[in-house]
Design a protein around this motif. Structure first.
Motif, PDB file in Angstrom:
ATOM      1  N   ARG A 110     -43.940  -8.782  41.768  1.00 20.64           N
ATOM      2  CA  ARG A 110     -43.690  -7.662  40.855  1.00 20.64           C
ATOM      3  C   ARG A 110     -43.876  -6.317  41.564  1.00 20.64           C
ATOM      4  O   ARG A 110     -43.144  -5.375  41.311  1.00 20.64           O
ATOM      5  N   ILE A 112     -44.076  -5.901  45.020  1.00 23.90           N
ATOM      6  CA  ILE A 112     -43.964  -6.255  46.436  1.00 23.90           C
ATOM      7  C   ILE A 112     -43.808  -5.028  47.344  1.00 23.90           C
ATOM      8  O   ILE A 112     -44.444  -4.942  48.395  1.00 23.90           O
ATOM      9  N   SER A 172     -36.601 -10.776  44.199  1.00 22.41           N
ATOM     10  CA  SER A 172     -36.363  -9.685  43.245  1.00 22.41           C
ATOM     11  C   SER A 172     -36.424 -10.121  41.789  1.00 22.41           C
ATOM     12  O   SER A 172     -36.387  -9.275  40.893  1.00 22.41           O
ATOM     13  N   ARG A 175     -39.251  -8.677  39.523  1.00 23.33           N
ATOM     14  CA  ARG A 175     -39.050  -7.238  39.343  1.00 23.33           C
ATOM     15  C   ARG A 175     -37.911  -6.974  38.366  1.00 23.33           C
ATOM     16  O   ARG A 175     -37.974  -6.070  37.531  1.00 23.33           O
TER      17      ARG A 175
END
Lengths: 234, 234
Positions: A110, A112, A172, A175
Motif C-alpha cells: 500500500r 511501497i 500495484s 494501491r
C-alpha cells in the motif's frame, strides 16, 4: 530439537521478538505503517519501549524484518517446480500464492513508494526481488509455450513486456484498491480479484480450455473473486 | 482580443503566473516535487518569494494548478471521436497522447502516492479522472469489438478488468521505470515503451493485422520504443 535446550531467558527473548513482529504486521496492515510508532507496538503488547528497543532499534528495522520474511515467502512460494508439465492447477495456485503474499503484507504494497524511498537498503533488496519475479513470470510463459498450452506473442520480445506488466500489476494492486475506494476495507476477495487481473495480462495467449481451468482454481478459492463488475469508485 | 486591452500591470501578473507554472513543472520533473521549495522556484525565476506568494500560497497550490492543466490535457486528448470507425492510426495516436501526458507531468506520476496523500482535494479529483479513464479504455475496446477489429474476452466482464489493468499500467509506468533503474535518466523512448506495454494489456484480443498497424504507429514516433529486451536492473 536444539531450541528445547535453550535457556529459558533465551526462549523468552526470541518469543518476544516474534510477538513484536506479529503485532507489528497486524497493526501496520490495520492502520498503515506511517501511523504506527514503536511506542504503539510496545503498548499494544504490554511491554516497555526499552524491551522493544532491545530487539529493534526503530520502526524501519521492524519493517525490514517483515520485508525479509515476506520476500522469502514469495521466493519459496513462487519458485517453479523443476521440469515436468506445468498444469493449470499449478498455475492457478501460483497466482494465488503470489497474491496471498500481497494480502499478508498489504501494508508494504500500500505504501511501497514511501517505504522504499525512506530505506535505500530495502529499495535495493526489492529491486533484486523485482528482477527475480519478472524472470519467474517470463519462465512461466516460456514453459507454457514449450508444452503447447500457450501461443508465443509476436514479436517474441513481448514476453518480457508481458512479464513486466504482470509484475507492475502485482505490486500495484493494493494501491489501486485503496485509491479506487478510499473507505474500502480490504477483504481477501478483493485481493483474489487481483490474481485474476494479473492472469489476464497474458490469458489471451493461453489455450482457452487451459485458461478456463486456471480461472476455475482462482474462483474456487475461499474469499473468491467477487462477481462485481468493477472496483471503480461509484 | 480582450487581453490586448488589459492594463499592462494585469498582463505582467498573468505572465508571471505562467512563468511560475512553467518553471515549477521543469524543476519538479528534474528534481522531484519534494526537493523543490517555493523559494527555489522564486530564485530560479529571479523574482521575490513575495511575488510568488502573490500567485500561489504554497507548493501544493502550484501542484494543484499543474494537475488541473494535465488532467484537462488528458481529458481533451483522450476523448474519443464521436461515431465513425476507430482506425489503427487513431488507436496508436490515442496511446501516444496518453503516454505524452505521463511524460510531460512525470513528476506527478513518479510520486503520485505521496502527492495524493498530502492533498485530499487532489486525491478526489484524481479519483474522478480514474473513473473517466477506465470508462474510456473500456469504450475503446467496445468500439473495436463492435466494428469487428477485436474479439470479446470470455467472460465479457473481463473488459472491465482489462480496462483497469490499462489504467494501473498508465499510472504506474514512470514509477516502475524509476524503481527499475534508480539512476536512469528518463527519456521519451522509455515512456513510449510504456505505450507499448499498455497496448499489450489487450493487444492479443485485437485482430493481428490491426494490432500490427497500431504498433507501427507507436514505433514510428520520434523517441520511439527502443529495441531493448528489458528495462530490468542489470
Amino acid at each position: 530439537m536444539a531450541t528445547s535446550t535453550t535457556p529459558s531467558s533465551g526462549r523468552r527473548r526470541r518469543s518476544n521478538r516474534e510477538r513484536i513482529i506479529e503485532a507489528s504486521l497486524r497493526l501496520f496492515n490495520e492502520k498503515g505503517a506511517r501511523n504506527v510508532t514503536t511506542n504503539h507496538i510496545a503498548a499494544h503488547l504490554g511491554i516497555s519501549p526499552g524491551n522493544l528497543y532491545y530487539h529493534f532499534r526503530n520502526r524501519e528495522e521492524i519493517i525490514r524484518a517483515l520485508y525479509e520474511t515476506g520476500a522469502e515467502e514469495a521466493r519459496s512460494g513462487l519458485t517453479l517446480p523443476e521440469g515436468g508439465r506445468l498444469s493449470a492447477a499449478d498455475l492457478g495456485r501460483y497466482y494465488l500464492t503470489g497474491i496471498e503474499v500481497v494480502w499478508k503484507y498489504r501494508f508494504f504494497f500500500r505504501d511501497i513508494d514511501e517505504l522504499l524511498l525512506r530505506d535505500p537498503l530495502l529499495a535495493s533488496s526489492f529491486a533484486d526481488l523485482q528482477t527475480w519475479m519478472i524472470e519467474q513470470m517470463r519462465t512461466v510463459m516460456e514453459r507454457l509455450i514449450e508444452q503447447g498450452d500457450m501461443r508465443a506473442p509476436d514479436p517474441v520480445e513481448d514476453l518480457e513486456r508481458l512479464a513486466e506488466n504482470g509484475f507492475i500489476l502485482w505490486t500495484s494492486w493494493v494501491r489501486f484498491l485503496a485509491a479506487s475506494r478510499p473507505n474500502l476495507e480490504l477483504r481477501p476477495a478483493h485481493v483474489v480479484e487481483g490474481a485474476l487481473h494479473n492472469f489476464l495480462t497474458f490469458a489471451a495467449y493461453v489455450n482457452p480450455s487451459f485458461a478456463e481451468q486456471v480461472r476455475a482454481v482462482l474462483v474456487a478459492r475461499p474469499g473468491k473473486a467477487s462477481s462485481h463488475k468493477s472496483l471503480r469508485r461509484r
